[in-house]
Design a protein around this motif. Structure first.
Motif, mmCIF file in Angstrom:
data_model
loop_
_atom_site.group_PDB
_atom_site.id
_atom_site.type_symbol
_atom_site.label_atom_id
_atom_site.label_comp_id
_atom_site.label_asym_id
_atom_site.label_seq_id
_atom_site.Cartn_x
_atom_site.Cartn_y
_atom_site.Cartn_z
ATOM 1 N N ILE A 157 29.069 11.595 2.413
ATOM 2 C CA ILE A 157 28.593 12.346 3.701
ATOM 3 C C ILE A 157 27.411 12.967 3.710
ATOM 4 C CG2 ILE A 157 31.272 12.917 4.086
ATOM 5 C CD1 ILE A 157 30.712 15.735 2.709
ATOM 6 N N GLY A 158 26.673 12.167 2.944
ATOM 7 C CA GLY A 158 25.109 12.729 2.854
ATOM 8 C C GLY A 158 24.373 12.956 4.296
ATOM 9 N N GLN A 159 24.778 12.116 5.215
ATOM 10 C CA GLN A 159 23.971 12.006 6.450
ATOM 11 C C GLN A 159 24.862 12.778 7.392
ATOM 12 O OE1 GLN A 159 23.486 7.830 7.292
ATOM 13 N NE2 GLN A 159 21.391 7.979 6.509
ATOM 14 N N TRP A 160 25.688 13.537 6.999
ATOM 15 C CA TRP A 160 26.747 14.410 8.001
ATOM 16 C C TRP A 160 26.222 15.736 8.219
ATOM 17 C CZ3 TRP A 160 32.600 13.673 8.172
ATOM 18 C CH2 TRP A 160 32.887 12.284 8.135
ATOM 19 N N PRO A 190 20.062 14.073 3.965
ATOM 20 C CA PRO A 190 20.941 14.948 3.129
ATOM 21 C C PRO A 190 20.032 16.200 2.803
ATOM 22 C CG PRO A 190 20.748 12.633 2.267
ATOM 23 C CD PRO A 190 19.745 12.602 3.283
ATOM 24 N N PRO A 191 20.718 17.245 2.723
ATOM 25 C CA PRO A 191 20.099 18.415 2.292
ATOM 26 C C PRO A 191 19.793 18.632 1.049
ATOM 27 C CG PRO A 191 22.181 18.964 3.462
ATOM 28 C CD PRO A 191 22.045 17.495 3.309
ATOM 29 N N ALA A 192 18.598 18.995 0.706
ATOM 30 C CA ALA A 192 17.962 19.231 -0.565
ATOM 31 C C ALA A 192 18.809 20.164 -1.526
ATOM 32 C CB ALA A 192 16.467 19.864 -0.752
ATOM 33 N N ALA A 193 18.674 19.805 -2.760
ATOM 34 C CA ALA A 193 19.565 20.743 -3.840
ATOM 35 C C ALA A 193 18.736 22.161 -3.736
ATOM 36 C CB ALA A 193 19.189 20.028 -5.204
ATOM 37 N N SER A 196 38.540 9.046 0.881
ATOM 38 C CA SER A 196 36.935 8.863 1.206
ATOM 39 C C SER A 196 36.115 9.666 0.120
ATOM 40 C CB SER A 196 36.549 9.237 2.626
ATOM 41 O OG SER A 196 36.883 10.739 2.746
ATOM 42 N N ASN A 197 35.200 9.013 0.062
ATOM 43 C CA ASN A 197 33.880 9.765 -0.831
ATOM 44 C C ASN A 197 33.084 10.816 -0.063
ATOM 45 O OD1 ASN A 197 31.427 10.310 -2.098
ATOM 46 N ND2 ASN A 197 30.863 8.053 -2.356
ATOM 47 N N ILE A 198 33.488 11.918 -0.362
ATOM 48 C CA ILE A 198 32.995 13.232 0.218
ATOM 49 C C ILE A 198 31.709 13.888 -0.663
ATOM 50 C CG2 ILE A 198 34.877 13.705 1.456
ATOM 51 C CD1 ILE A 198 35.606 15.983 -0.659
ATOM 52 N N THR A 199 31.114 12.910 -1.508
ATOM 53 C CA THR A 199 30.077 13.477 -2.274
ATOM 54 C C THR A 199 28.696 13.311 -1.031
ATOM 55 O OG1 THR A 199 29.198 11.328 -2.957
ATOM 56 C CG2 THR A 199 30.731 12.549 -4.302
ATOM 57 N N PRO A 200 27.462 13.568 -1.286
ATOM 58 C CA PRO A 200 26.489 13.589 -0.417
ATOM 59 C C PRO A 200 25.599 12.372 -0.662
ATOM 60 C CG PRO A 200 25.888 15.438 -2.096
ATOM 61 C CD PRO A 200 27.195 15.050 -2.229
ATOM 62 N N ASP A 201 26.332 11.393 -0.904
ATOM 63 C CA ASP A 201 25.633 10.011 -0.807
ATOM 64 C C ASP A 201 25.282 9.698 0.344
ATOM 65 O OD1 ASP A 201 24.696 7.532 -2.423
ATOM 66 O OD2 ASP A 201 26.291 6.729 -1.075
ATOM 67 N N PRO A 202 24.264 9.250 0.785
ATOM 68 C CA PRO A 202 23.831 9.112 2.455
ATOM 69 C C PRO A 202 24.494 7.532 2.781
ATOM 70 C CG PRO A 202 22.026 8.886 0.904
ATOM 71 C CD PRO A 202 22.797 9.205 0.044
ATOM 72 N N GLN A 203 24.757 6.959 1.868
ATOM 73 C CA GLN A 203 25.298 5.349 2.067
ATOM 74 C C GLN A 203 26.839 5.457 2.216
ATOM 75 O OE1 GLN A 203 22.173 5.288 0.137
ATOM 76 N NE2 GLN A 203 21.390 5.216 1.819
ATOM 77 N N THR A 204 27.506 5.835 1.337
ATOM 78 C CA THR A 204 28.965 5.751 1.217
ATOM 79 C C THR A 204 29.649 7.131 1.218
ATOM 80 O OG1 THR A 204 28.795 6.096 -1.404
ATOM 81 C CG2 THR A 204 28.619 3.750 -0.392
#
Length: 454
Positions: A105-108, A44-47, A95-103
């Motif tokens: 789009i954090g790994q997108w 996930p991109p850093a803040a 869908s969940n479009i927050t940058p959470d890596p598991q649930t």
């Protein structure tokens, strides 16, 4: 005879084996058609890793696309998904479009995000249901998708699994979506239309791309695709409400001019057309509110052109005003019609107008599209559930009467208003429709999620 029977059994057996082979080949063909490769996950991109100006632009674009409206459940975290989208085929949860890596789009990567937006395919290669309007987002420019990605990746990550769709098999079989796309999705980004000025083209880009206005205002075929050609923008039922036509087929007694469209989309209400409510409310107050005036004006110009009123100086609505004045002169005395008495008891104190023009804070019901539409759903929803202080005109509200009126009383009031305020034919089976809407509350009402159309 025995030999003949054996031959017939053999023929039947070969037929079913042939049929089975065809089915297997068909399923394999669908899988081949639907297969898309997985795109490598990223950290996930850093803040703070994106330009703040780019993130700010992405926030505006997310508003223009109503991303929070469809990806935020009632009482849930922003963008974390599980907002219910009810379709003729079942309920699909966003869908969940927050940058959470598991649930989320954090790994997108941005490549994966753009593919999902334009092609309706997840990072893992899974076909997405067309409840996500990727056929509209195909039109969005590379620059705008870049800004939107930057904005979403800078939102707080929220861990929340997406609920499984309530869609029966085989419609829930995602590879079938690839065939749906072949039938109904046209590829290609938006390009300026020759012969149209820059303002019109900007309005068309926003309305047809991120805004996906036709997704609600166009009827759909049996496979759930928007109808095109002459039926486009012809009006459609949406989430137990009704989105009326956005062209000359609209039965509003006062034509939708560019100024009226701008005022409605900017502020949520006009004196000559009423207030935004239901699914249209978040479009105005959560989406378009983030756009600058010139963009909202461009959308108004685009739809005024569709209405055939762009550039026209419209005359005062004398016929509509005369009809409204005649209806108001019916007075508040006891009458034989139960609808009239309900109106006098519950509505007239707020909706009665005596001046030459109706007041914005005292809506003249005879001007409202909910009363002149072919479908009574919007009027019924408003009578039942009212308009909240965060809908329509900010700070103004209308109470709902779902606990005060029976189905027969709501139907009587709606029928009386239709008869006395418009020249439109009566709605059929009103009481039956009231009962249906009361039993199946919309996600766009105060009983569900707040969210009437022009």
């Amino acid at each position: 005879m025995r030999g003949k029977a054996v031959v017939e059994v053999g023929v039947v057996k070969r037929f079913f084996l042939f049929l089975l082979a065809l089915i297997v080949l068909g399923v394999a063909g669908v899988y081949v058609l639907a297969w898309r490769p997985s795109i490598k996950p990223i950290d996930p991109p850093a803040a703070g890793s994106f330009d703040p100006a780019l993130v700010k632009r992405g926030e505006m674009l997310a508003g223009a696309g109503y991303c929070a409206t469809c990806h935020t459940a009632k009482g849930g975290a922003r963008y974390a998904g599980n907002y219910p989208m009810r379709t003729d085929f079942g309920t699909i949860w966003s869908s969940n479009i927050t940058p959470d890596p598991q649930t989320g789009i954090g790994q997108w990567s941005e490549e994966a995000f753009v593919r999902a937006m334009r092609k309706g395919v997840s990072r893992e290669g899974r076909q997405l249901f067309p409840a996500f309007p990727y056929q509209h987002f195909e039109l969005v420019s590379d620059e705008d998708l870049h800004a939107l990605y930057a904005y979403l990746m800078q939102q707080p990550p929220v861990r929340q699994e997406q609920r499984k769709p309530d869609v029966p098999f085989p419609l829930s079989w995602r590879p079938l979506q690839a065939g749906w796309k072949l039938l109904f999705v046209r590829e290609g980004q938006f390009g300026p239309i020759t012969g149209k000025d820059p303002q019109w083209n900007r309005g068309a880009y926003l309305a047809e791309g991120l805004g996906h206005c036709s997704a609600c205002h166009s009827p759909r075929n049996r496979l759930g695709a928007e109808r095109t050609g002459a039926e486009r923008y012809a009006g459609a039922p949406i989430d137990q409400w009704y989105a009326p036509p956005l062209d000359a087929r609209n039965h509003a007694p006062v034509p939708w001019s560019e100024d009226e469209l701008f005022a409605y989309l900017r502020h949520g209400a006009t004196a000559l057309h009423g207030s935004a409510a239901g699914p249209m409310s978040p479009v105005v107050h959560e989406g378009l509110a983030r756009l600058p005036d010139e963009d909202v004006r461009a959308i108004a110009a685009y739809f005024a052109d569709r209405f055939g009123t762009r550039g026209q100086q419209l005359a005062a609505p004398q016929a509509a005003l005369a009809r409204a004045a005649q209806a108001n002169r019916l007075g508040t005395a006891q009458q034989d019609d139960p609808g009239a008495n309900l109106y006098n008891a519950a509505c007239s104190s707020c909706h009665y107008n005596t001046g030459p023009m109706p007041l914005l804070v005292r809506p003249e019901l005879g001007f409202n599209s909910a009363l002149t539409a072919d479908d009574p759903s919007t009027l019924i929803q408003i009578i039942l559930h009212g308009i909240g202080v965060d809908e329509g005109l900010p700070g103004q509200m209308m109470p709902g009467f779902s606990h005060s009126f029976s189905n027969a009383q709501v139907a009587a009031l709606a029928a009386w208003l239709r008869r006395t305020r418009t020249d439109r034919p009566p709605w059929p089976d009103l009481e039956k429709q009231v009962a249906k809407l009361r039993e199946e509350p919309s996600s766009g009402t105060q009983s569900g999620q707040t969210g009437a159309h022009p």
